[in-house]
Design a protein around this motif. Structure first.
Motif, PDB file in Angstrom:
ATOM      1  N   LEU A 214       0.823  -1.212   0.000  1.00 51.47           N
ATOM      2  CA  LEU A 214       0.000   0.000   0.000  1.00 51.47           C
ATOM      3  C   LEU A 214       0.855   1.259   0.000  1.00 51.47           C
ATOM      4  CD1 LEU A 214      -2.822  -0.958   2.539  1.00 51.47           C
ATOM      5  CD2 LEU A 214      -3.123  -0.484   0.104  1.00 51.47           C
ATOM      6  N   ILE A 215       1.926   1.250   0.772  1.00 52.71           N
ATOM      7  CA  ILE A 215       2.782   2.432   0.861  1.00 52.71           C
ATOM      8  C   ILE A 215       3.530   2.664  -0.447  1.00 52.71           C
ATOM      9  CG2 ILE A 215       4.826   3.370   2.022  1.00 52.71           C
ATOM     10  CD1 ILE A 215       3.780   1.843   4.550  1.00 52.71           C
ATOM     11  N   ILE A 216       4.081   1.595  -1.028  1.00 49.51           N
ATOM     12  CA  ILE A 216       4.809   1.724  -2.301  1.00 49.51           C
ATOM     13  C   ILE A 216       3.881   2.221  -3.393  1.00 49.51           C
ATOM     14  CG2 ILE A 216       5.994   0.431  -4.122  1.00 49.51           C
ATOM     15  CD1 ILE A 216       7.109  -1.400  -1.919  1.00 49.51           C
ATOM     16  N   SER A 217       2.681   1.661  -3.450  1.00 46.35           N
ATOM     17  CA  SER A 217       1.721   2.040  -4.481  1.00 46.35           C
ATOM     18  C   SER A 217       1.225   3.465  -4.296  1.00 46.35           C
ATOM     19  CB  SER A 217       0.546   1.061  -4.472  1.00 46.35           C
ATOM     20  OG  SER A 217      -0.401   1.393  -5.469  1.00 46.35           O
ATOM     21  N   THR A 218       0.906   3.849  -3.065  1.00 47.39           N
ATOM     22  CA  THR A 218       0.370   5.176  -2.788  1.00 47.39           C
ATOM     23  C   THR A 218       1.386   6.281  -3.078  1.00 47.39           C
ATOM     24  OG1 THR A 218      -1.090   4.291  -1.069  1.00 47.39           O
ATOM     25  CG2 THR A 218      -0.643   6.658  -1.013  1.00 47.39           C
ATOM     26  N   LEU A 219       2.632   6.059  -2.666  1.00 48.66           N
ATOM     27  CA  LEU A 219       3.666   7.080  -2.846  1.00 48.66           C
ATOM     28  C   LEU A 219       4.317   7.024  -4.221  1.00 48.66           C
ATOM     29  CD1 LEU A 219       5.468   6.951   0.636  1.00 48.66           C
ATOM     30  CD2 LEU A 219       3.590   8.416  -0.100  1.00 48.66           C
ATOM     31  N   GLY A 220       3.982   6.001  -5.009  1.00 44.10           N
ATOM     32  CA  GLY A 220       4.614   5.861  -6.318  1.00 44.10           C
ATOM     33  C   GLY A 220       6.122   5.704  -6.197  1.00 44.10           C
ATOM     34  N   MET A 221       6.565   4.921  -5.233  1.00 44.59           N
ATOM     35  CA  MET A 221       7.997   4.766  -4.972  1.00 44.59           C
ATOM     36  C   MET A 221       8.690   4.092  -6.151  1.00 44.59           C
ATOM     37  SD  MET A 221       7.833   3.603  -0.945  1.00 44.59           S
ATOM     38  CE  MET A 221       9.529   3.983  -0.543  1.00 44.59           C
ATOM     39  N   ASN A 222       9.883   4.562  -6.454  1.00 42.91           N
ATOM     40  CA  ASN A 222      10.661   4.017  -7.561  1.00 42.91           C
ATOM     41  C   ASN A 222      11.567   2.895  -7.081  1.00 42.91           C
ATOM     42  OD1 ASN A 222       9.695   5.874  -9.556  1.00 42.91           O
ATOM     43  ND2 ASN A 222      11.071   7.428  -8.693  1.00 42.91           N
ATOM     44  N   LYS A 223      11.664   1.849  -7.886  1.00 45.75           N
ATOM     45  CA  LYS A 223      12.559   0.742  -7.536  1.00 45.75           C
ATOM     46  C   LYS A 223      13.999   1.175  -7.761  1.00 45.75           C
ATOM     47  CE  LYS A 223      12.309  -3.006 -10.050  1.00 45.75           C
ATOM     48  NZ  LYS A 223      11.759  -4.282 -10.525  1.00 45.75           N
ATOM     49  N   ILE A 224      14.822   1.040  -6.736  1.00 48.70           N
ATOM     50  CA  ILE A 224      16.224   1.451  -6.856  1.00 48.70           C
ATOM     51  C   ILE A 224      17.180   0.272  -6.827  1.00 48.70           C
ATOM     52  CG2 ILE A 224      15.789   3.717  -5.837  1.00 48.70           C
ATOM     53  CD1 ILE A 224      17.001   2.626  -3.208  1.00 48.70           C
ATOM     54  N   GLY A 225      16.666  -0.914  -6.520  1.00 48.66           N
ATOM     55  CA  GLY A 225      17.565  -2.056  -6.501  1.00 48.66           C
ATOM     56  C   GLY A 225      16.924  -3.298  -5.914  1.00 48.66           C
ATOM     57  N   TYR A 226      17.770  -4.259  -5.644  1.00 55.55           N
ATOM     58  CA  TYR A 226      17.339  -5.562  -5.144  1.00 55.55           C
ATOM     59  C   TYR A 226      18.160  -5.922  -3.916  1.00 55.55           C
ATOM     60  CZ  TYR A 226      16.080  -5.566 -10.095  1.00 55.55           C
ATOM     61  OH  TYR A 226      15.602  -5.207 -11.331  1.00 55.55           O
ATOM     62  N   PHE A 227      17.581  -6.724  -3.043  1.00 60.16           N
ATOM     63  CA  PHE A 227      18.328  -7.264  -1.922  1.00 60.16           C
ATOM     64  C   PHE A 227      18.628  -8.714  -2.269  1.00 60.16           C
ATOM     65  CE2 PHE A 227      19.194  -8.724   2.417  1.00 60.16           C
ATOM     66  CZ  PHE A 227      20.010  -7.691   2.860  1.00 60.16           C
ATOM     67  N   TYR A 228      19.824  -8.949  -2.793  1.00 62.40           N
ATOM     68  CA  TYR A 228      20.189 -10.281  -3.273  1.00 62.40           C
ATOM     69  C   TYR A 228      20.565 -11.174  -2.095  1.00 62.40           C
ATOM     70  CZ  TYR A 228      22.597 -14.005  -5.750  1.00 62.40           C
ATOM     71  OH  TYR A 228      22.985 -15.235  -6.226  1.00 62.40           O
ATOM     72  N   THR A 229      19.860 -12.293  -1.961  1.00 59.99           N
ATOM     73  CA  THR A 229      20.108 -13.211  -0.853  1.00 59.99           C
ATOM     74  C   THR A 229      19.689 -14.621  -1.227  1.00 59.99           C
ATOM     75  OG1 THR A 229      19.498 -13.717   1.446  1.00 59.99           O
ATOM     76  CG2 THR A 229      17.843 -12.612   0.121  1.00 59.99           C
ATOM     77  N   ASP A 230      20.356 -15.595  -0.635  1.00 62.15           N
ATOM     78  CA  ASP A 230      19.975 -16.997  -0.840  1.00 62.15           C
ATOM     79  C   ASP A 230      19.131 -17.508   0.326  1.00 62.15           C
ATOM     80  OD1 ASP A 230      21.859 -17.103   1.157  1.00 62.15           O
ATOM     81  OD2 ASP A 230      23.101 -18.656   0.229  1.00 62.15           O
ATOM     82  N   CYS A 231      18.653 -16.587   1.155  1.00 63.52           N
ATOM     83  CA  CYS A 231      17.880 -16.970   2.339  1.00 63.52           C
ATOM     84  C   CYS A 231      16.384 -17.065   2.065  1.00 63.52           C
ATOM     85  CB  CYS A 231      18.117 -15.970   3.460  1.00 63.52           C
ATOM     86  SG  CYS A 231      19.848 -15.821   3.960  1.00 63.52           S
ATOM     87  N   LEU A 232      15.934 -16.513   0.942  1.00 58.89           N
ATOM     88  CA  LEU A 232      14.520 -16.514   0.597  1.00 58.89           C
ATOM     89  C   LEU A 232      14.242 -17.479  -0.546  1.00 58.89           C
ATOM     90  CD1 LEU A 232      13.984 -12.646   0.642  1.00 58.89           C
ATOM     91  CD2 LEU A 232      13.100 -14.247   2.338  1.00 58.89           C
ATOM     92  N   VAL A 233      13.047 -18.033  -0.555  1.00 60.46           N
ATOM     93  CA  VAL A 233      12.645 -18.917  -1.648  1.00 60.46           C
ATOM     94  C   VAL A 233      12.675 -18.112  -2.951  1.00 60.46           C
ATOM     95  CG1 VAL A 233      10.752 -20.270  -2.609  1.00 60.46           C
ATOM     96  CG2 VAL A 233      11.220 -20.343  -0.146  1.00 60.46           C
ATOM     97  N   PRO A 234      13.377 -18.580  -3.982  1.00 63.48           N
ATOM     98  CA  PRO A 234      13.451 -17.832  -5.241  1.00 63.48           C
ATOM     99  C   PRO A 234      12.071 -17.693  -5.875  1.00 63.48           C
ATOM    100  CG  PRO A 234      15.113 -19.568  -5.168  1.00 63.48           C
ATOM    101  CD  PRO A 234      14.177 -19.818  -4.028  1.00 63.48           C
ATOM    102  N   MET A 235      11.804 -16.548  -6.465  1.00 62.12           N
ATOM    103  CA  MET A 235      10.548 -16.335  -7.180  1.00 62.12           C
ATOM    104  C   MET A 235      10.731 -15.201  -8.177  1.00 62.12           C
ATOM    105  SD  MET A 235       9.100 -13.190  -6.215  1.00 62.12           S
ATOM    106  CE  MET A 235       7.412 -13.442  -6.688  1.00 62.12           C
ATOM    107  N   VAL A 236       9.901 -15.217  -9.198  1.00 67.00           N
ATOM    108  CA  VAL A 236       9.874 -14.129 -10.171  1.00 67.00           C
ATOM    109  C   VAL A 236       8.428 -13.946 -10.621  1.00 67.00           C
ATOM    110  CG1 VAL A 236      10.306 -15.621 -12.167  1.00 67.00           C
ATOM    111  CG2 VAL A 236      10.923 -13.194 -12.279  1.00 67.00           C
ATOM    112  N   GLY A 237       8.037 -12.714 -10.846  1.00 68.05           N
ATOM    113  CA  GLY A 237       6.666 -12.446 -11.270  1.00 68.05           C
ATOM    114  C   GLY A 237       6.595 -11.145 -12.039  1.00 68.05           C
ATOM    115  N   SER A 238       5.405 -10.788 -12.451  1.00 73.71           N
ATOM    116  CA  SER A 238       5.221  -9.543 -13.182  1.00 73.71           C
ATOM    117  C   SER A 238       5.163  -8.359 -12.223  1.00 73.71           C
ATOM    118  CB  SER A 238       3.947  -9.609 -14.022  1.00 73.71           C
ATOM    119  OG  SER A 238       2.836  -9.884 -13.200  1.00 73.71           O
ATOM    120  N   ASN A 239       5.237  -7.174 -12.753  1.00 70.32           N
ATOM    121  CA  ASN A 239       5.265  -5.955 -11.954  1.00 70.32           C
ATOM    122  C   ASN A 239       3.988  -5.824 -11.120  1.00 70.32           C
ATOM    123  OD1 ASN A 239       5.574  -3.406 -10.896  1.00 70.32           O
ATOM    124  ND2 ASN A 239       5.493  -2.325 -12.855  1.00 70.32           N
ATOM    125  N   PRO A 240       4.083  -5.877  -9.786  1.00 68.69           N
ATOM    126  CA  PRO A 240       2.874  -5.806  -8.944  1.00 68.69           C
ATOM    127  C   PRO A 240       2.277  -4.409  -8.874  1.00 68.69           C
ATOM    128  CG  PRO A 240       4.822  -5.912  -7.575  1.00 68.69           C
ATOM    129  CD  PRO A 240       5.297  -6.083  -8.988  1.00 68.69           C
TER     130      PRO A 240
END
Length: 266
Positions: free
Chosen positions: A35-61
């Motif tokens: 809700l906060i990202i969508s409301t403020l129109g926040m821009n993506k500046i990067g990724y937090f690369y880690t092997d601790c999370l289950v890998p996933m890929v999807g379309s722009n939410p």
């Protein structure tokens, strides 16, 4: 490890507030960050690369046009709105078994390297494990690490918020020893205790809830956050107060529970 978009240099984030969810019951923190990202129109500046999370890929939410609907998202991405000195880390997948401690260590190392002013963790806990006192009061709670300055503590006190109560370590045996208990809170307790021991300013905002349609819980949690940080003051006319009309829902929520039953079934 933080990786900037398009291989650019790491942006200057000193003094910013980091907002992030805990992967917890009902995914309330993640929905709130959406809700906060969508409301403020926040821009993506990067990724937090880690092997601790289950890998996933999807379309722009957060797609708003056909042009940006083809962009891809992964399990941990970083968004920012420099005008508000606000950064959001969105986590979209659960932790791989026994990897959550390593994630907390890597995350706090990044927080220190960026010299964020504070970290705000949005979380949730099982409503059915509340005690009698919690059942008769608000479903919202907060926690402050010792490093949080007095100005923030005074403001929260003026808001009449309730701090998360500690519970007996050994009920009916030793009622004097109290511990922090956040059932269903994921990494909330670990991340908070590590922040306390490492002198990091962390504020935890938590909602008691149950699994199901947790969109209303997300609205309640972001309104709770907004009382303090004043993230947005927008108010759309003609909207229902029950949906906290100051918030803009992302396009991905249209299919949050699937596309519905096909009419051919009937």
């Amino acid at each position: 490890m933080f990786v900037s978009c398009d291989g650019c240099e790491r942006p200057e984030l000193k003094g910013f507030t980091l907002l992030m969810p805990a992967v917890s019951v009902g995914n309330v923190g993640q929905l709130a960050v959406d809700l906060i990202i969508s409301t403020l129109g926040m821009n993506k500046i990067g990724y937090f690369y880690t092997d601790c999370l289950v890998p996933m890929v999807g379309s722009n939410p957060y797609a708003t046009t056909e042009d940006n609907s083809t962009e891809l998202c992964i399990n941990a991405e970083v968004y920012a709105v420099p005008s508000k000195e606000l950064v959001a880390l969105q986590i979209r997948s659960p932790f791989i078994k026994n990897k959550y401690r390593h994630f907390c260590h890597a995350l706090l190392a990044w927080v220190k390297s960026c010299t964020f002013a504070k970290v705000v963790l949005l979380s949730s806990s099982h409503a059915y494990q509340r005690n009698d006192h919690q059942l008769h009061t608000t479903s919202l709670r907060y926690l402050l690490s010792p490093a949080v300055p007095k100005t923030v503590r005074d403001l929260i006190q003026r808001l009449n918020w309730r701090e998360l109560e500690k519970v007996s370590a050994f009920p009916e045996v030793n009622e004097e020893e109290k511990v922090l208990h956040i059932p269903g809170g994921g990494i909330t307790k670990l991340l908070f205790t590590k922040s306390c021991s490492e002198g990091i300013q962390m504020v935890v905002l938590l909602k008691f809830c149950s699994e199901g349609d947790n969109i209303p819980d997300a609205f309640v949690l972001v309104d709770y956050l907004n009382e303090w940080l004043q993230v947005t003051t927008n108010q759309q006319s003609g909207s229902s107060p029950a949906t906290s009309s100051k918030w803009k829902t992302p396009s991905s929520w249209k299919l949050l529970f699937g596309s519905g039953l096909p009419p051919a079934l009937f």
